[in-house]
Design a protein around this motif. Structure first.
Motif, PDB file in Angstrom:
ATOM      1  N   VAL A 542       5.298  14.736  23.195  1.00  0.00           N
ATOM      2  CA  VAL A 542       4.162  15.490  22.678  1.00  0.00           C
ATOM      3  C   VAL A 542       2.914  15.005  23.384  1.00  0.00           C
ATOM      4  O   VAL A 542       2.656  13.795  23.473  1.00  0.00           O
ATOM      5  CB  VAL A 542       4.016  15.293  21.153  1.00  0.00           C
ATOM      6  N   ASP A 543       2.159  15.949  23.917  1.00  0.00           N
ATOM      7  CA  ASP A 543       0.913  15.609  24.597  1.00  0.00           C
ATOM      8  C   ASP A 543      -0.177  15.405  23.554  1.00  0.00           C
ATOM      9  O   ASP A 543      -0.499  16.314  22.792  1.00  0.00           O
ATOM     10  CB  ASP A 543       0.521  16.735  25.559  1.00  0.00           C
ATOM     11  N   GLY A 544      -0.723  14.204  23.507  1.00  0.00           N
ATOM     12  CA  GLY A 544      -1.736  13.899  22.507  1.00  0.00           C
ATOM     13  C   GLY A 544      -1.106  13.327  21.240  1.00  0.00           C
ATOM     14  O   GLY A 544      -0.069  12.648  21.291  1.00  0.00           O
ATOM     15  N   ILE A 545      -1.706  13.624  20.103  1.00  0.00           N
ATOM     16  CA  ILE A 545      -1.233  13.082  18.823  1.00  0.00           C
ATOM     17  C   ILE A 545      -0.069  13.929  18.315  1.00  0.00           C
ATOM     18  O   ILE A 545      -0.172  15.156  18.229  1.00  0.00           O
ATOM     19  CB  ILE A 545      -2.376  13.062  17.801  1.00  0.00           C
ATOM     20  N   ASP A 546       1.018  13.274  17.981  1.00  0.00           N
ATOM     21  CA  ASP A 546       2.178  13.950  17.386  1.00  0.00           C
ATOM     22  C   ASP A 546       1.936  14.032  15.872  1.00  0.00           C
ATOM     23  O   ASP A 546       2.210  13.086  15.136  1.00  0.00           O
ATOM     24  CB  ASP A 546       3.454  13.158  17.688  1.00  0.00           C
ATOM     25  N   HIS A 547       1.442  15.161  15.412  1.00  0.00           N
ATOM     26  CA  HIS A 547       1.040  15.279  14.013  1.00  0.00           C
ATOM     27  C   HIS A 547       2.232  15.262  13.063  1.00  0.00           C
ATOM     28  O   HIS A 547       2.103  14.821  11.920  1.00  0.00           O
ATOM     29  CB  HIS A 547       0.210  16.547  13.814  1.00  0.00           C
ATOM     30  N   GLU A 548       3.375  15.712  13.534  1.00  0.00           N
ATOM     31  CA  GLU A 548       4.564  15.629  12.689  1.00  0.00           C
ATOM     32  C   GLU A 548       4.952  14.168  12.455  1.00  0.00           C
ATOM     33  O   GLU A 548       5.295  13.771  11.341  1.00  0.00           O
ATOM     34  CB  GLU A 548       5.728  16.384  13.336  1.00  0.00           C
ATOM     35  N   LEU A 549       4.889  13.371  13.519  1.00  0.00           N
ATOM     36  CA  LEU A 549       5.195  11.950  13.379  1.00  0.00           C
ATOM     37  C   LEU A 549       4.131  11.251  12.534  1.00  0.00           C
ATOM     38  O   LEU A 549       4.452  10.343  11.747  1.00  0.00           O
ATOM     39  CB  LEU A 549       5.285  11.300  14.762  1.00  0.00           C
ATOM     40  N   VAL A 550       2.876  11.657  12.670  1.00  0.00           N
ATOM     41  CA  VAL A 550       1.809  11.091  11.841  1.00  0.00           C
ATOM     42  C   VAL A 550       2.146  11.276  10.362  1.00  0.00           C
ATOM     43  O   VAL A 550       2.025  10.347   9.560  1.00  0.00           O
ATOM     44  CB  VAL A 550       0.457  11.753  12.176  1.00  0.00           C
ATOM     45  N   ARG A 551       2.579  12.464  10.008  1.00  0.00           N
ATOM     46  CA  ARG A 551       2.892  12.732   8.598  1.00  0.00           C
ATOM     47  C   ARG A 551       4.089  11.904   8.137  1.00  0.00           C
ATOM     48  O   ARG A 551       4.117  11.418   7.009  1.00  0.00           O
ATOM     49  CB  ARG A 551       3.156  14.227   8.410  1.00  0.00           C
ATOM     50  N   ARG A 552       5.067  11.739   8.998  1.00  0.00           N
ATOM     51  CA  ARG A 552       6.230  10.921   8.618  1.00  0.00           C
ATOM     52  C   ARG A 552       5.834   9.467   8.421  1.00  0.00           C
ATOM     53  O   ARG A 552       6.260   8.803   7.475  1.00  0.00           O
ATOM     54  CB  ARG A 552       7.324  11.059   9.681  1.00  0.00           C
ATOM     55  N   VAL A 553       4.994   8.950   9.319  1.00  0.00           N
ATOM     56  CA  VAL A 553       4.537   7.563   9.191  1.00  0.00           C
ATOM     57  C   VAL A 553       3.737   7.395   7.899  1.00  0.00           C
ATOM     58  O   VAL A 553       3.898   6.413   7.163  1.00  0.00           O
ATOM     59  CB  VAL A 553       3.684   7.163  10.412  1.00  0.00           C
ATOM     60  N   ALA A 554       2.868   8.357   7.607  1.00  0.00           N
ATOM     61  CA  ALA A 554       2.088   8.293   6.369  1.00  0.00           C
ATOM     62  C   ALA A 554       3.000   8.340   5.144  1.00  0.00           C
ATOM     63  O   ALA A 554       2.749   7.652   4.147  1.00  0.00           O
ATOM     64  CB  ALA A 554       1.090   9.447   6.324  1.00  0.00           C
ATOM     65  N   THR A 555       4.057   9.127   5.230  1.00  0.00           N
ATOM     66  CA  THR A 555       5.012   9.209   4.115  1.00  0.00           C
ATOM     67  C   THR A 555       5.706   7.881   3.906  1.00  0.00           C
ATOM     68  O   THR A 555       5.868   7.418   2.773  1.00  0.00           O
ATOM     69  CB  THR A 555       6.051  10.312   4.381  1.00  0.00           C
TER      70      THR A 555
END
Length: 762
Positions: A542-555
């Protein structure tokens, strides 16, 4: 025998404090024995220089807490959990919190003595934490809104008495006859078998003597033969379709205002010369015309209590069962006497020693429903009202199971019972908050629509594959009895309200510590994100921030934080922010009280309430408080003092204990010292003063800690306010994510931190 003797000897050498604590808890003096024992120990250690301090170790409440928490620990280790074990666990936690606050504030203690006492309390806290880790269900007893039972209040009094401290009087214990009286058989209707009530431990069940007398005077319930004529709807076109999820999605998509057609009332007059507002009279007229199920979701402050009581009278739905939060139990009795004076009302307290067994209206609170659900199921109610019905949204909770079981019993015995769910905030975080309420009303059975709702869906001749199914299905549900009116539409004479944010700068050591903790939390999230990125095996780039992974990490972070006992997380940070804001919020409330009159002060945590009360006392302002651990009598006394005594300037309220059902409209200004996790809870608090009868514009002053996560959470709470507006009010406002605010706050924190790193690299 030798091994047994050694064990006894070892126990006496390692648990002398526990033995002394046991004697103290039993109320026997130990002062004669303790100096001698202490001297002997001192001599054995060479000199006895610590001798004077030792007797104090076995005085006060701490050794008693140590003994009781060991009893709890032993019971959990032996897997012998009983209601008494839960009671002990909760009381130890309550007293430990109180003692910690006392020790910290006691000016007579030296720093060394204070540190010693706090260390001993930490030991008790460690055992509590280890015990809760073994039995996670105990954690529910530690929340601010956890109910404190009569048994817990009684045990608290006993332990404080044993420690030589003052304690409020506890409710009288039930007599053996009241706890063991047998239930008199009743006749079921010929066409159906009543649904079983939720399982209740035998030691918790009671049958008050007044109920025994009522059953003996009329041991058989009159059968309702109309049940045999109720049509059973079998799906045809919709057979095999999953329907509940499409029904929920129909409300998520929005539509017109969610209010069933209501008839025009013939009169606005109520008993005793009282007059209804037109919107209230229309619900009563609908009940008189034969409608029997209502989700009465009017905005708070529009008089739902009066509507429910008069609807029951119009439908002749007596005896009537009313299930309410503890905080409004006495208020319901007052309103019943006011609006339906010819009907006898009784309130169930504790084990029900003082109830009127022949009353027409029985009011009971959620917290003691488990004790009374047995005889309530057999009394033959023809109507049931559930106030603050969003309390039952979690179908896995005991109170939800009891409410649903009682509703099923009533529907099994009565052809057309009056069932009313009252709530100004039916949706908290998710459209599926509807599920338990609809099941209580008999619209669904947990798996599919039933009865008139299923018939209406069949008559539409549409399936979830058709786009037109969703607005038609929404209308079909609304017609079953959803009634939602807004103040702006039906009570134009109520003055406007506004929420005004008051940013405050935390520029002291506490503020700097909070901001550093926030940065540390952000760094931890970033590290976890980068580790997950490096170890990912999917090959996705993913170019830039992977927002799906961000949400998983936050979860992941949120799930770990929920059960974490140490380390900084979003929950502990919000509590620290609340503590840091407490003095500033209280100062502002004091200024308001001096300039504009009475003020309502809301906080989430007990220590914030305590700090505010200390500020008001220093300023010479008279105040009262409404907390979760108060008895109904104390609560009513404090409410009356604020409402009726012109000298009482401020009421300090718990968000969870005082956020529903109270009428505090004598004030028009409110201070929200801490943020809630939901817009619904915040709205409920504001509506304690923004109600029918309010003569002045209402302002809620929300104290926000600038440059902290507090600001993010305030924005997230506001963004989620559109859920109820879209589902029920016909608003075009977009619904935010159904994920909770804690998760969204972590997502925002991590996203901003990653964006900052990207900017630095550029």
């Amino acid at each position: 025998m030798a091994r047994g003797g050694q064990r006894r000897s070892g126990a006496s050498g390692t648990s002398a404090t526990s033995k002394n604590a046991s004697k103290t808890a039993g109320g026997k003096s130990n002062r004669t024995a303790k100096p001698a024992a202490a001297a002997k120990r001192g001599a054995g250690r060479g000199g006895g220089r610590k001798q004077p301090a030792r007797p104090r170790d076995n005085e006060g409440v701490i050794p008693i807490l140590a003994r009781v928490v060991r009893e709890v620990e032993g019971a959990v280790q032996r897997d012998q959990m009983r209601p008494s074990t839960r009671t002990k666990f909760q009381v130890v936690a309550l007293l430990m919190r109180e003692e910690r606050a006392r020790v910290k504030a006691d000016p007579t203690l030296s720093e060394a003595r204070r540190a010693e006492q706090l260390k001993r309390l930490d030991g008790v806290a460690t055992i509590l934490a280890q015990t809760a880790a073994r039995k996670p269900a105990l954690l529910a007893l530690l929340t601010e809104d956890a109910a404190v039972s009569d048994a817990a209040l009684e045990l608290r009094r006993e332990l404080l008495d044993a420690a030589g401290l003052e304690a409020p009087p506890a409710p009288a214990a039930p007599t053996p006859a009241e706890t063991t009286a047998p239930s008199t058989p009743t006749a079921a209707t010929p066409s159906s078998t009543p649904a079983p009530v939720a399982s209740v431990p035998a030691e918790r069940r009671v049958v008050p003597q007044a109920i025994v007398a009522r059953k003996r005077s009329n041991p058989f319930l009159p059968p309702d033969f109309e049940i045999a004529n109720k049509p059973r709807v079998r799906p045809r076109l919709l057979a095999g379709w999953e329907l509940l999820e499409p029904l929920f999605r129909a409300f998520e998509r929005g539509g017109s205002s969610a209010c069933m057609p209501l008839p025009q009332p013939a009169s606005l007059q109520a008993p005793g010369g009282l007059e209804l507002m037109p919107h209230q009279a229309r619900v009563v007229a609908a009940a008189a015309a034969g409608h029997r199920t209502f989700l009465l979701a009017d905005e708070p402050g529009l008089g739902k209590t009066a509507q429910a009581l008069l609807a029951a009278q119009a439908a002749d739905a007596y005896p009537l069962l009313v299930v309410v939060p503890n905080v409004v139990k006495t208020s319901w009795a007052r309103e019943a006497a006011r609006w339906t004076p010819k009907r006898r009302t009784t309130v169930v307290h504790g084990n029900g020693e003082s109830i009127d067994g022949f009353a027409d209206v029985v009011v009971v609170n959620y917290e003691i429903l488990d004790r009374h659900v047995g005889w309530l199921a057999d009394l033959g109610f023809r109507g049931m009202v559930v106030d603050e019905a969003h309390f039952i949204k979690n179908k896995g909770s005991q109170r939800s199971q009891h409410v649903l079981a009682l509703s099923q019993q009533i529907q099994a015995r009565t052809a057309s019972p009056l069932l009313m769910a009252l709530t100004g905030t039916p949706l908290i975080n998710d459209i599926e908050d509807f599920r338990a309420i609809w099941e209580f009303l008999g619209w669904i059975d947990g798996e599919k629509p039933v009865g008139e709702l299923m018939a209406a869906l069949e008559d539409n001749a549409l399936t979830p594959a058709d786009a037109a199914f969703y607005p038609a299905a929404r209308d079909a549900v609304i017609d079953r009895g959803i009634v939602r009116r807004r103040k702006i539409d039906v009570a134009a004479d109520i003055p406007a309200r506004r929420v005004a944010d008051m940013p405050v700068e935390l520029d002291d050591d506490a503020g700097r510590s909070i901001r550093e903790a926030e940065r540390e939390l952000a760094r931890r999230l970033v590290k976890r994100y980068e580790t997950a990125l490096e170890t990912r095996t999917t090959g996705t780039v993913v170019d830039g921030i992977d927002h799906e992974l961000v949400r998983r990490v936050a979860t992941w972070e949120r799930e770990e934080s929920t059960g974490a006992k140490t380390g900084e997380n979003v929950f502990s940070m919000m509590r620290r922010i609340g503590q840091a804001k407490a003095g500033l919020a209280a100062d502002y409330a004091a200024q308001l009280a001096n300039n504009v009159g009475k003020v309502v002060f809301f906080a989430k945590h007990v220590d914030v309430m305590d700090a505010a009360e200390q500020t008001f006392a220093k300023r010479g302002l008279r105040f009262t408080s409404i907390r979760g651990d108060q008895t109904p009598r104390v609560r009513e006394k404090n409410i009356d003092a604020f409402v009726n005594d012109p000298e009482v300037a401020i009421v300090v309220c718990s968000l969870s204990a005082a956020g529903v059902g109270l009428n505090l409209q004598v004030a028009s200004n409110m201070v929200l010292a801490e943020l809630s996790w939901t817009d619904a809870e915040q709205t409920q608090a504001i509506d304690r003063i923004h109600r029918i009868g309010q003569a002045e514009p209402v302002t809620a002053w929300r104290i926000i800690a600038a440059q902290t996560i507090d600001t993010r959470i305030a924005e997230l709470i506001d963004s989620k306010a559109g859920l109820a507006a879209r589902a029920l009010d016909g608003s075009d406002e977009e619904v935010g994510s159904s994920a909770d605010v804690q998760l969204e706050a972590l997502v925002s924190l991590l996203t901003d931190a990653l964006a900052g790193r990207v900017a630095d690299l550029r």
